[in-house]
Design a protein around this motif. Sequence first.
Motif, mmCIF file in Angstrom:
data_model
loop_
_atom_site.group_PDB
_atom_site.id
_atom_site.type_symbol
_atom_site.label_atom_id
_atom_site.label_comp_id
_atom_site.label_asym_id
_atom_site.label_seq_id
_atom_site.Cartn_x
_atom_site.Cartn_y
_atom_site.Cartn_z
ATOM 1 N N TYR A 63 51.602 29.586 39.296
ATOM 2 C CA TYR A 63 50.386 30.395 39.195
ATOM 3 C C TYR A 63 50.578 31.540 38.212
ATOM 4 O O TYR A 63 51.691 31.974 37.923
ATOM 5 N N THR A 115 42.810 31.289 42.331
ATOM 6 C CA THR A 115 42.867 32.677 41.880
ATOM 7 C C THR A 115 41.556 33.335 42.261
ATOM 8 O O THR A 115 40.478 32.815 41.967
ATOM 9 N N GLY A 142 47.473 30.181 47.998
ATOM 10 C CA GLY A 142 47.898 28.786 47.969
ATOM 11 C C GLY A 142 48.024 28.174 49.349
ATOM 12 O O GLY A 142 48.380 28.852 50.319
ATOM 13 N N SER A 167 46.430 35.528 44.269
ATOM 14 C CA SER A 167 46.838 34.119 44.218
ATOM 15 C C SER A 167 46.929 33.623 45.654
ATOM 16 O O SER A 167 47.671 34.180 46.468
ATOM 17 N N MET A 202 42.414 26.547 40.600
ATOM 18 C CA MET A 202 43.440 26.318 39.586
ATOM 19 C C MET A 202 44.112 24.947 39.689
ATOM 20 O O MET A 202 44.444 24.328 38.678
ATOM 21 N N ARG A 208 50.113 22.332 39.842
ATOM 22 C CA ARG A 208 50.007 23.740 40.215
ATOM 23 C C ARG A 208 50.225 23.963 41.716
ATOM 24 O O ARG A 208 50.443 25.082 42.145
ATOM 25 N N ILE A 210 45.743 25.621 45.057
ATOM 26 C CA ILE A 210 45.970 27.039 44.756
ATOM 27 C C ILE A 210 44.755 27.597 44.039
ATOM 28 O O ILE A 210 44.115 26.910 43.234
ATOM 29 N N ASN A 267 44.308 33.474 33.505
ATOM 30 C CA ASN A 267 44.568 32.185 34.132
ATOM 31 C C ASN A 267 44.336 31.007 33.208
ATOM 32 O O ASN A 267 44.848 29.909 33.443
#
Length: 450
Positions: free
Chosen positions: A52, A345, A299, A297, A329, A336, A343, A57
Amino acid sequence: MNTKKVAIIGAGLSGLTTAFYLKKAGIPFTIFEKSNSIGGVMQTKNDGSFLYETGPNSGVMSHAEMADLFSDLKGKCEIELADDASANRLIWKDGNWHALPSGLWTAITTPLFRMRDKIRVLGEPFRKKGDNPNEDLASFVKRRLGKSFLDYAIDPFILGIYAGDPAYIVPKYALPKLYNLEQNYGSFIGGSIKKSRIPKTEDDKKASRKVFSVKGGLSKLVTALVDEIGQENIRLETEVNVIDNKFTLLIEGVEQSFTEVVFTGVASQLSTLMPFLDKDLLQPIEVLKYAKVVEASIGFHKWEGRKLDAFGGLVPFKEDKNILGVLFMSTLFKNRAPKGGAIFTVFSGGMRKAHLAELGEAELKTVIANDFKEMMGLKTFNPDLFELHYYKQAIAQYGSDSEARLNNIAKLEKDFPGLYLAGSMRDGVGIADRVKQGKYLAKLIATKEA
């Protein structure tokens, strides 16, 4: 014999790109960076499960120079184009995500816009063009398209790029292509149609507007540039001052002379770094506003929420939520997140909700979690990664004061040949903007007579 010797202040993407092309031109340089890292806010992390970014991004292939840089790096880093799902953009309204229209039928049927604005937009090609170059974006859009288009298309778009306020942002400086459509063609719609009929140059084809990253993360681009530039030409944790108009730098108590100075930092630093510059000329430059933004971030090893079939979603200010948007993402780019995981953002703060960027980590995590859980269809919120990054000067804001800022930058550069004031104080805020700027500066320096 080349007698040029360039000092580049700042090891972000503008500075690195300038250095890369100066080296190709055979011009000596040194980059000075006050922090202990290269790349500015462009940093990638990998915890073994999630890959990440903690800054930008992704980028948009908006300039040919971006494509040229990847080509010039000759395979040292590999561009990764976003998945086709990136064409789908979601907008939050009344407790649900709605797809941003991509054609006539979806524009007619979408609940995002009022019917009267849908009808009104048919007259857009026939409206008189504006005559105020400093007209703010909110007025600009309401005049041509209607308020619901402002609230549920342009406002979230501006939040996604600038984390800004359309009532402050001025299209001439922040969205020049949009501004020029009206000025050159009299219309967004008519101008877009006419422009699409003009044969594309090779550079036009390179500027494909596709969303991109780099395989392994954007830090790979930084690493590739550093490999080409040479680590020996970069000095980290080094404070400098340009002490006179002959470009003598005071570097940790030692004076060193340069023929050119490229400044790529935050505008407010200028009077401290270059005390010889006229304070009255600096004032409109140093008051440049920056959005405060927090980047989260988030996840999950196993994703159990809504289907992730889009670039992500943006949240209009009118909806009064605590997040600006969510990027999917692991949908956009490969490797990722773990298989079956995801994940994201998430951004919070911005110009109109700067107070959120002042909250402590525990409180802000609670605020973000509440919105995220609702918007992403989760019954519970138990992420395997939840990390915040605070940026007090994240994104420069191009308002009506931009004219004075740009005029004074031009005057200072004219008064002091060899001084270049760069970075996001001018020329755009995106990754491709920084690369275009850096390549242009290097060419300017290389072709300037000694």
